[in-house]
Write an enzyme that holds these catalytic residues in place. Structure first.
Site, mmCIF file in Angstrom:
data_model
loop_
_atom_site.group_PDB
_atom_site.id
_atom_site.type_symbol
_atom_site.label_atom_id
_atom_site.label_comp_id
_atom_site.label_asym_id
_atom_site.label_seq_id
_atom_site.Cartn_x
_atom_site.Cartn_y
_atom_site.Cartn_z
ATOM 1 N N GLY A 579 0.820 -1.190 0.000
ATOM 2 C CA GLY A 579 0.000 0.000 0.000
ATOM 3 C C GLY A 579 0.858 1.244 0.000
ATOM 4 O O GLY A 579 2.043 1.214 0.346
ATOM 5 N N GLY A 581 0.774 5.669 0.792
ATOM 6 C CA GLY A 581 0.043 6.740 1.435
ATOM 7 C C GLY A 581 0.932 7.934 1.661
ATOM 8 O O GLY A 581 2.121 7.918 1.350
ATOM 9 N N GLY A 582 0.340 8.988 2.233
ATOM 10 C CA GLY A 582 1.087 10.202 2.474
ATOM 11 C C GLY A 582 2.192 10.042 3.495
ATOM 12 O O GLY A 582 3.047 10.904 3.627
ATOM 13 N N PHE A 583 2.194 8.954 4.252
ATOM 14 C CA PHE A 583 3.206 8.752 5.280
ATOM 15 C C PHE A 583 4.239 7.730 4.851
ATOM 16 O O PHE A 583 5.073 7.337 5.654
ATOM 17 C CB PHE A 583 2.546 8.297 6.586
ATOM 18 C CG PHE A 583 1.539 9.267 7.080
ATOM 19 C CD1 PHE A 583 1.921 10.472 7.617
ATOM 20 C CD2 PHE A 583 0.186 8.993 6.962
ATOM 21 C CE1 PHE A 583 0.977 11.387 8.051
ATOM 22 C CE2 PHE A 583 -0.755 9.900 7.397
ATOM 23 C CZ PHE A 583 -0.362 11.104 7.942
ATOM 24 N N VAL A 586 4.341 0.873 2.135
ATOM 25 C CA VAL A 586 4.438 -0.348 2.924
ATOM 26 C C VAL A 586 4.756 -1.510 1.988
ATOM 27 O O VAL A 586 4.082 -1.705 0.969
ATOM 28 C CB VAL A 586 3.131 -0.633 3.692
ATOM 29 C CG1 VAL A 586 3.277 -1.892 4.539
ATOM 30 C CG2 VAL A 586 2.783 0.554 4.575
ATOM 31 N N LYS A 600 7.180 -0.471 6.728
ATOM 32 C CA LYS A 600 6.706 0.875 6.392
ATOM 33 C C LYS A 600 7.912 1.792 6.269
ATOM 34 O O LYS A 600 8.665 1.997 7.233
ATOM 35 C CB LYS A 600 5.738 1.380 7.450
ATOM 36 C CG LYS A 600 5.169 2.753 7.150
ATOM 37 C CD LYS A 600 3.952 3.071 7.982
ATOM 38 C CE LYS A 600 4.253 2.988 9.475
ATOM 39 N NZ LYS A 600 3.057 3.327 10.263
ATOM 40 N N ASP A 701 1.089 14.304 20.135
ATOM 41 C CA ASP A 701 1.015 14.072 18.697
ATOM 42 C C ASP A 701 1.440 12.663 18.321
ATOM 43 O O ASP A 701 1.311 12.251 17.181
ATOM 44 C CB ASP A 701 1.910 15.067 17.950
ATOM 45 C CG ASP A 701 1.290 16.459 17.945
ATOM 46 O OD1 ASP A 701 0.096 16.557 18.269
ATOM 47 O OD2 ASP A 701 1.985 17.413 17.612
#
Length: 920
Positions: A579, A581-583, A586, A600, A701
């Site tokens: 996958g 994503g913005g982070f 993976v 990740k 956070d």
């Protein structure tokens, strides 16, 4: 006779006129609805008593209005107050807005149902003078402006009051002793505060729901001990303090929810022995004493989470710890003492000092704002030398038993509010008692304190003679501390060597030499490391690049080389991408021993030593957390500016694949039982994460409150692990990328503020997906249907619409449909517009749990909560782990406030926020 006929004529005319007035009123009510109810007219009141939902008496006076679930909008006309024969109003589950009109002085009115609407305000005195009112139900009117508990003092025949999720604020009036018929009162999910009214003790209430207040009730629960008719009590998510009261008179109590408060003291035996108790939750309090052991007749017990039990297996506390608990009882079990006196070793507790034999010799509780009395249990500390209780607010006498302590050298009780006789101590005791104006004035001989030398300087010891003694005490304490530290250092070093030779087999099973494995024992690195805790510093990480293939295990945190991760992912091949994503991305990988992993990979700019320390501190906790419904964080890698996290791989695909892609990917569609089971496991996992967050020292956070539930393989550095399902199959339900609009709570979309209620909102969206088989955002559909939450909320307005939107792959009968209705209702609550109107994840667990009760795993995983002791805060847990493993304490200088908020202050040096350049 003529007079008699006049009276009859008058009565007849009155009835005719009253009926005419009712007709005119009904027309006004019909005109205020949008649209007018089916079968109603807004232009003529002819034959109104035969309109659907209206009932009249023989005189054509309206007695009831029943328009529940009719998809009505508009308002309720204030003229409804002129229907003087009205007995029942049922307008629930519509979309009515505006002001709830006044029903004041409708003396015949018995029931009012206004639940599930969109009212915005309540008329002043809306429910005053309703002398025959039995039921007032207006739950789930979350758009109401803040208002106070209504005037129901004249409704002495009330049986049921349902005002949950209605924006109530303020305190409860002390009126309940006059309501002898009241059986159920539900005020959950509001903003009520203050203490429980004393008049509750004289009521006949059976069901008391005041949970999940935004702010919360305070004070003790003592009033419950006299509420003998109680059967179900939900008090979770408030700020109640003090001990759990004696509930032995409440023999009908079967459900008691006390979690997420500030309760202290031991769990009383009277609670454990209640004959009908079936469900009890006590987690996330400050409870003390041994962890309670409930009989097998209690079907569900939740005591895990943050509590301060001395033992976790029901065994008695150490005798000295038990004595300290008795002492705390005299002070009313204050919260700060519960936190300070946690554990089962008196010699490790703050304000307590022991000699070399482990006997308590000093208790220093000066200037702690204590109230209550001095417990005679002090007399059980037979080796006690110094007792400082000065400058508090203590009352009552000084126990005579203190005079029998043969080792006592100093007793300072000055500046309190003590009374009674002044005890006589031997000449070797320095006794300071000035500042207690009532001491020595009530009973006994006035010179009781003057016969010994202790009394002769009693008024001045605290100011003059105690100074030298304090210095000696400090020197003694410093000596003891230094000795203990040296001893602990030796023990830790020996233990470390032993543990490092026995632990960490999972990555050690990789074939080849240590260098080939990418794992080397801590200490094998020689002097080449210059970073935090043995981790290469930023400069070294920059220069080492991909050649940093020498790795180690530090404090149980598996550090894996970049070289190894390249090997197991085929150099991060696109074929292995799970996958994006913005982070980060993976990747799937597999170690030489067959262990499958998800890696990740995130890129970020250099953050310096401070950023590295924060990342290390986070990992120190994350790799310890284990839970049956959480995917484990197995290890990590730091390579230059990159951060890589290694998770347990989920072999059964994502929830989204099973919901939305099953025809294409060959998976079978999920049954309803599987869907509810997954939802329950998600709720349990997130509830566990939220309970950790409450006491975590990790920066806000980086807490699990950042988790946005979803079904893809995107996550943040801050994950405490990813929610999984067992044993139906390990469906990954990972964190939802923040940019996925369909999962965002309104307050997050507008302000970016992340809270646990954002998680709840996203969970509600997942429930909607599970029910409908539709994605949270589907741009292929028309605008009015593309956003799942908006569309599903409209469906919920009419319960009859729910079966029409259930996923076509679900085969349902009446029993299944009943379950679907409950999950749909929960989804609606979880996605409420305002955060305070949403429940917590514990509520979701309570709703979903009974739905899968018929299915239970044959065996419970042993690692349900392994890896972390939930009876201690995370800072304590981390220190315990490091002590056990012989590693240094990262946050040895953390100071804890004696009065904690729900989330304690972060360690000094942590930033106020993290930017996107910190891999977020």
């Amino acid at each position: 006779m003529p007079n008699h006929r006049l009276v009859l004529l008058f009565l007849h005319l009155s009835a005719v006129l009253g009926a005419a007035d009712d007709g005119a009123t009904i027309l006004k009510i019909a005109s205020s609805f949008r649209p007018a109810p089916s079968g109603w007219s807004s232009t003529s009141s002819d034959n109104y008593c035969h309109w659907p939902g209206l009932n009249c008496d023989a005189s054509n006076r309206v007695t009831s209005i029943n328009l529940s679930s009719k998809s009505l909008s508009g308002t309720v006309s204030p003229d409804i107050s002129s229907l003087t024969e009205l007995r029942s109003v049922s307008l629930q589950r519509n979309s009515l807005s505006g002001t709830i009109p006044s029903f004041a002085n409708l003396s015949r009115l018995q029931t009012i149902y206004l639940d599930g609407n969109a009212f915005t305000s309540v008329s002043p005195d809306a429910f005053s003078g309703l002398t025959n009112l039995q039921t007032l139900s207006m739950s789930d009117n979350m758009n109401l402006s803040p208002w106070t508990f209504p005037d129901l003092s004249q409704s002495t025949g009330l049986v049921e009051v349902q005002l949950d999720n209605t924006s109530l604020f303020g305190t409860l009036p002390d009126i309940f002793d006059s309501m002898n018929s009241l059986q159920s009162i539900r005020l959950s999910y509001n903003n009520l505060s203050g203490t429980l009214p004393a008049s509750l003790a004289g009521s006949m209430i059976q069901n008391l729901w005041i949970n999940n207040q935004n702010g919360g009730f305070t004070g003790t629960l003592e009033v419950l001990s006299n509420m003998t008719q109680l059967s179900q009590v939900w008090l979770q998510k408030n700020m109640f303090t003090g001990p759990i009261p004696d509930l032995s008179k409440c023999i009908g109590l079967f459900d008691l929810q006390l979690r997420d408060n500030q309760l202290t003291g031991p769990v009383p035996k009277s609670l454990i022995n209640l004959p009908n108790l079936k469900n009890v939750s006590l987690s996330n309090n400050k409870l003390q004493g041994p962890s309670p052991k409930f009989p097998s007749s209690v079907e569900k017990v939740t005591v895990n989470g943050i509590n301060n039990f001395c033992t976790d297996n029901g065994d008695p506390c150490d005798p000295q710890v038990a004595t300290l608990l008795e002492i705390a009882a005299g002070f009313g079990y204050p919260v700060f003492l519960s936190d300070n006196w946690a554990g089962n070793d008196a010699c490790k507790l703050p304000s307590v000092t022991c000699d070399a034999q482990g006997n308590v010799i000093t208790v220093n509780l000066a200037k702690k704002n204590l109230v209550g009395t001095i417990s005679p249990a002090f007399g059980n500390l037979t080796s006690l030398k110094n007792l400082n209780l000065n400058d508090n607010k203590l009352t009552g006498p000084i126990p005579d038993g203190l005079t029998k302590l043969s080792s006592l050298q100093l007793l300072d009780v000055s500046n309190n509010n003590l009374s009674g006789n002044i005890p006589t101590f031997s000449s070797s005791v320095k006794f300071a008692y000035s500042g207690n104006s009532l001491l020595g004035k009530s009973g006994g001989s006035g010179d009781g304190g003057t016969s010994g030398s202790g009394a002769s300087d009693g008024g001045s010891v605290g100011n003059s003679k105690s100074g030298g003694n304090d210095k000696n005490s400090i020197a003694l304490i410093i000596g003891i501390v230094v000795g203990v530290l040296i001893f602990v250092a030796v023990v830790c070093f020996v233990s470390y060597k032993y543990i490092m030779n026995k632990k960490y087999g999972k990555f050690g099973k990789m074939e080849g030499s240590d260098t080939e494995k990418g794992v080397v024992k801590n200490g094998a690195m020689g002097g080449g490391m210059n970073g935090h805790g043995g981790v290469p510093g930023e400069m070294q990480s920059h220069s080492s690049g991909d050649h940093s293939d020498r790795h180690f295990i530090e404090g149980g945190n598996v550090v894996i080389s970049m070289q190894v991760l390249r090997q197991v992912t085929d150099n991060f091949s696109e074929a292995n991408i799970l996958g994006k994503g913005g982070f980060g991305v993976v990747y799937k990988g597999e170690f030489h021993d067959g262990t499958q992993i998800a890696v990740k990979r995130m890129e970020c700019v250099a953050t310096g030593t401070k950023g590295m320390n924060e990342f290390q501190a986070e990992i120190a906790v994350l790799t310890k957390v284990r839970h049956r419904h959480l995917v484990a964080l197995l290890g990590y890698c730091i390579n230059g500016n990159e951060r890589l996290l290694v998770y347990e791989y989920m072999p059964q695909g994502t929830l989204g694949q099973h919901l939305f892609e099953w025809p294409e990917n060959g998976y079978a569609p999920l049954t309803w039982k599987q869907r509810v089971t997954i939802a329950l496991d998600v709720a349990r996992g997130v509830e566990y994460l939220h309970s950790l967050a409450q006491q975590s020292f990790i920066h806000r956070d980086l807490k699990p409150s950042n988790i946005l539930l979803g079904d893809d393989m995107r996550a943040k550095v801050s994950d405490f692990g990813l929610v999984k399902n067992a044993p139906e199959g390990k469906y990954s339900v990972e964190t939802r990328l923040a940019g996925t609009f369909g999962y965002l709570a309104p307050e997050y979309a507008a302000t970016g503020r992340v809270t646990t209620k954002v998680d709840v909102y996203a969970f509600g969206v997942v429930l909607m997906e599970i029910i409908t088989g539709r994605k949270a955002l589907d741009e292929t559909l028309p605008d009015e249907k593309s956003h799942l939450v908006t569309w599903f909320r409209r469906v919920l307005i009419n319960k009859g619409n729910v079966p029409k939107v259930v996923d076509d792959t679900i085969n349902f009968d009446d029993e299944t449909m009943a379950s679907i209705f409950k999950v749909a209702e929960l989804a609606g609550h979880c996605t409420a517009r305002e955060p305070y109107q949403r429940p917590d994840m514990g509520h979701a667990v309570n709703v979903l749990g009974p739905l899968v009760e018929q299915w239970k795993p044959t065996s419970q995983d042993d690692d349900e909560n392994s890896g972390i002791d939930l009876h201690m805060s995370l800072p304590q847990a981390l220190q315990r782990w490091q002590a056990d493993e012989g590693t240094s304490t990262i946050y040895g200088d953390i100071s804890y406030s004696e009065t904690q908020s729900s989330i304690p202050a972060i360690p000094s040096g942590f930033p106020n926020s993290f930017s996107s350049t910190d891999c977020r």
